[in-house]
Scaffold this active site. Sequence first.
Site, mmCIF file in Angstrom:
data_model
loop_
_atom_site.group_PDB
_atom_site.id
_atom_site.type_symbol
_atom_site.label_atom_id
_atom_site.label_comp_id
_atom_site.label_asym_id
_atom_site.label_seq_id
_atom_site.Cartn_x
_atom_site.Cartn_y
_atom_site.Cartn_z
ATOM 1 N N LYS B 181 26.562 6.247 -1.016
ATOM 2 C CA LYS B 181 26.538 7.685 -0.755
ATOM 3 C C LYS B 181 25.077 8.100 -0.771
ATOM 4 O O LYS B 181 24.414 8.057 -1.808
ATOM 5 C CB LYS B 181 27.325 8.460 -1.805
ATOM 6 C CG LYS B 181 27.639 9.887 -1.363
ATOM 7 C CD LYS B 181 27.722 10.873 -2.495
ATOM 8 C CE LYS B 181 26.394 11.386 -2.964
ATOM 9 N NZ LYS B 181 25.591 12.196 -2.018
ATOM 10 N N GLY B 238 21.329 10.159 -11.625
ATOM 11 C CA GLY B 238 21.142 11.561 -11.276
ATOM 12 C C GLY B 238 21.261 12.451 -12.491
ATOM 13 O O GLY B 238 20.989 12.015 -13.611
ATOM 14 N N SER B 239 21.710 13.681 -12.273
ATOM 15 C CA SER B 239 21.718 14.661 -13.357
ATOM 16 C C SER B 239 22.867 14.404 -14.315
ATOM 17 O O SER B 239 23.889 13.817 -13.974
ATOM 18 C CB SER B 239 21.857 16.071 -12.784
ATOM 19 O OG SER B 239 23.194 16.307 -12.369
ATOM 20 N N GLY B 243 26.722 13.502 -13.467
ATOM 21 C CA GLY B 243 27.110 12.215 -14.023
ATOM 22 C C GLY B 243 28.300 12.313 -14.951
ATOM 23 O O GLY B 243 29.214 11.489 -14.910
ATOM 24 N N GLU B 260 22.951 6.520 -15.040
ATOM 25 C CA GLU B 260 21.633 6.751 -15.607
ATOM 26 C C GLU B 260 21.400 8.237 -15.481
ATOM 27 O O GLU B 260 21.302 8.763 -14.375
ATOM 28 C CB GLU B 260 20.598 5.933 -14.842
ATOM 29 C CG GLU B 260 19.307 5.794 -15.613
ATOM 30 C CD GLU B 260 18.164 5.654 -14.658
ATOM 31 O OE1 GLU B 260 18.173 4.763 -13.799
ATOM 32 O OE2 GLU B 260 17.249 6.499 -14.757
ATOM 33 N N CYS B 297 12.554 9.206 -14.119
ATOM 34 C CA CYS B 297 13.504 9.144 -15.239
ATOM 35 C C CYS B 297 12.780 8.833 -16.535
ATOM 36 O O CYS B 297 13.262 9.143 -17.611
ATOM 37 C CB CYS B 297 14.579 8.090 -15.020
ATOM 38 S SG CYS B 297 14.578 7.309 -13.423
#
Lengths: 508, 508
Positions: B181, B238-239, B243, B260, B297
């Site tokens: 995606k 991602g956020s 998540g 993550e 990150c």
Amino acid sequence: MSDTMAPVLVAGQWRNSNSVGSFPAENPSLGEALPGLYPVSSPTEVEECIVAGAQAAEALRNASGAAIADFLEGYAQRIEGRALEFVELAHAESGLPKAPRLKDGELPRTTDQLRQAAKAARDGSWRRPIRDEARNIYSILAPLGGPVVVIGPNNFPFAFNSAAGGDFAAAIAAHNPVIAKANTAHPGTTRLFAELALEAAMAAGLPPATVQMIYRTPREVGLKLVADPRIGATAFTGSKVAGMQLKEAADRAGKPIYLEMSSVNPIVILEGALTERGEAVATEFFASCTMGAGQFCTNPGFIIVPDSAASKAFAAAAQAKFVAATPGVLLGKSGQANLTAAVATLQQHGAKLVCGGAALPGPAYRFANTLLSVTGAEFLQHPEALQTEAFGPVALLVWSRDTGETVRILQQLEGNLTGTIYSDTTGRDDADYAVIEPHLRQRVGRLINDRMPTGVTVSAAMNHGGPFPATGHPGFTAVGLPTSIARFTALQCYDNVRPNRLPAGLRL
Amino acid sequence: MSDTMAPVLVAGQWRNSNSVGSFPAENPSLGEALPGLYPVSSPTEVEECIVAGAQAAEALRNASGAAIADFLEGYAQRIEGRALEFVELAHAESGLPKAPRLKDGELPRTTDQLRQAAKAARDGSWRRPIRDEARNIYSILAPLGGPVVVIGPNNFPFAFNSAAGGDFAAAIAAHNPVIAKANTAHPGTTRLFAELALEAAMAAGLPPATVQMIYRTPREVGLKLVADPRIGATAFTGSKVAGMQLKEAADRAGKPIYLEMSSVNPIVILEGALTERGEAVATEFFASCTMGAGQFCTNPGFIIVPDSAASKAFAAAAQAKFVAATPGVLLGKSGQANLTAAVATLQQHGAKLVCGGAALPGPAYRFANTLLSVTGAEFLQHPEALQTEAFGPVALLVWSRDTGETVRILQQLEGNLTGTIYSDTTGRDDADYAVIEPHLRQRVGRLINDRMPTGVTVSAAMNHGGPFPATGHPGFTAVGLPTSIARFTALQCYDNVRPNRLPAGLRL
């Protein structure tokens, strides 16, 4: 004795429980309560366990592997010194035969697991160190930083006991303290284990809260426990209903939880094997399905056979054995109700009763050895309901029209601990095997040839695990050392860290 | 071109999307839409991806490691052949500098990862075979049996791209197909990757649905996708908000999901280091915190310093650099709003603004380089809110009264990807280090000495992971081969299986 409330082991002390209720142990062979009562721990008591366990986790992180090994070996020796007492206690609480099952099978297996875990703790083989010296980056598996909650099953009072079994041994080997929640079916056995564990931990110089033990909590307190940020992880073995509730609570909090839940352990018997040795396979099947009153996680409960003359003979031979044998005693009263409900579910979805099907009159808790059957086409109408686990001496025979139908049946299977294929020894079944195997393989943790799935060898190569819902994650095993230890570890990397500051397992 | 809808890659075909909406890519340096539109895929289209991916999974399971390696290496070569085009596209979509960042840093890293994954696929080092020949029990790591859904982040258009980055490479190395995606921030870059991936897969003789690619789905369709029983697992970067929604859906269905999410990457700078080289550390801190507009990150967002003259000088030096530098361009418009909200949350809970604190006027999306500060006592009043991640060039300084307070601060920290301690080189800080390290160690995946956490080396010993909520499980890493491959495998045991039926990796 009959009113005595058993103490709990919290923060290194055997003490009266701060309880919110109580329950008796039960003798399932007599259908009556055993003397004494066991407490249901309060939220306050569980909080004390967490606080003490979190402190012990810090101390155990710095304990040597040798000290951990000393503890596990000393514990195994203490268990052996009290073997007869353990066998008597577990027999009374579980109804399982004293010998060979408890004395010659399960108890030696338990002490062997503790010693294999000790070996792994001593040699550090569970740590999987990786050294990138050129870039000064190192990684290693480390304890989780909090106590591991072990919630053991009813069916192995020794080998999967919360305070002595495989999950316990694996969690301790990775330097994690354990909060053991005794199974309601054998609280006295678990108490005796915890007594010896405390002695052995003290003798090895480990912190007093290395092992803590309670018997039961209110449901919501258990859900809070597995989600508490201060615990390291949870290991649960038991029913899918209870497991899924715990999983949801732990998942939401981001806490690792390892579950071993339901499994029907599909067996595919190919035509050649039936022709060649159908009678012998029927004997193996009967023995595996009824052993321990069928209460094994790897019990063969789902048998796919071709619709043929050879399979009819196989089924008739199996039926004769199921009918002739006296069923074993179930682990508790609820076993009868659960089996009655499971058999009803199977029948409501098209399964025909071949033999058995009902609880037997008391006083012992027994359920008739039971066979049911469906056609493959009927199974494909209700694939989910017809995989209902019946935790006892019960199996569903599925008559498959041809290899294509067998594949379609397998494609509907949920994740299982094991999957087995019986084939003939002359190559006649090889083409079918090649078509069928990939579909079974991806749905089970352990693929077996030509023997029944009960009997889980303690080998580093064992996988007692499998895809959901057999477990919660397909990458981990609950049996086999040092492999099973990985569940209770965190991956820890050291990047540009000065050499004298690296942990023992990484220093050169 | 401006009305052209980009095609999707489903089942080996580039075709018009069966879409339920569309969106444009955006140039964050210009603050305007790029030409063309990208489709939002319908439930039907996602279903087709799953069906094709599940078929490809069966074929890939039997592909040789050499064929997988050929694919990954051919893919890396194709990417290099189009390097300039990738750099132009990603620069336009992300605002990241063409050089050295995209051309000399991230693109070579990406092809290096693909080649390291190819090596692991070829030599089978990810499989961890265990042989118990005496008992005829073997185990090995195997593909998951279904496609892996990769949902990549906005901040690395190459190295963590859903169709080319670390998760992609690890999933493919273990013979799993990928449903990528694309991140909304770089759909065109992802499309070009997927074009080359399809060519390379065809050239290597792999199934056409080895790599599929869509751009976006409605929220509920995404939640259904990660919970589908036919997929193998999901990798999400991602956020935390997105998540956690995906995690809940996947967890409920028993599907592995590797996440993550957020991390503030605490840095402890001890007094000796500040006295010895405070100015140099300030320079390192400034460079690490503002590089890539702070959108890493592992960005250092939480700095604990003693309340001393040396730390005041350090903070003043850092502040001067933060104020003097022109902020980088954010990856998208939402970055400004998210940073404004995060800074407001920090201020509402006691943080004082030292410099910056607001979005800058357009057209480019920028946010001022920002420092805030609190005392340790203030932090301990609101430890949760004051760990709010501000994904950009923003850091919170925490003035700690003494070592005891530093420990109490660390005890309140959530799980993080990294944790860093700076200490002096003459031993003056060693006693403090020894007290502080255990508390930081258990809360981070990677412990660092004397340098900033940005820059994640692709090493087998790397851990780009950590305790919740940095990730969903403390035992796995998203960077470092072959270690990162373990996420996309199932443990498979062969018990009493005839030798000729063992998989290639277990045959002797």
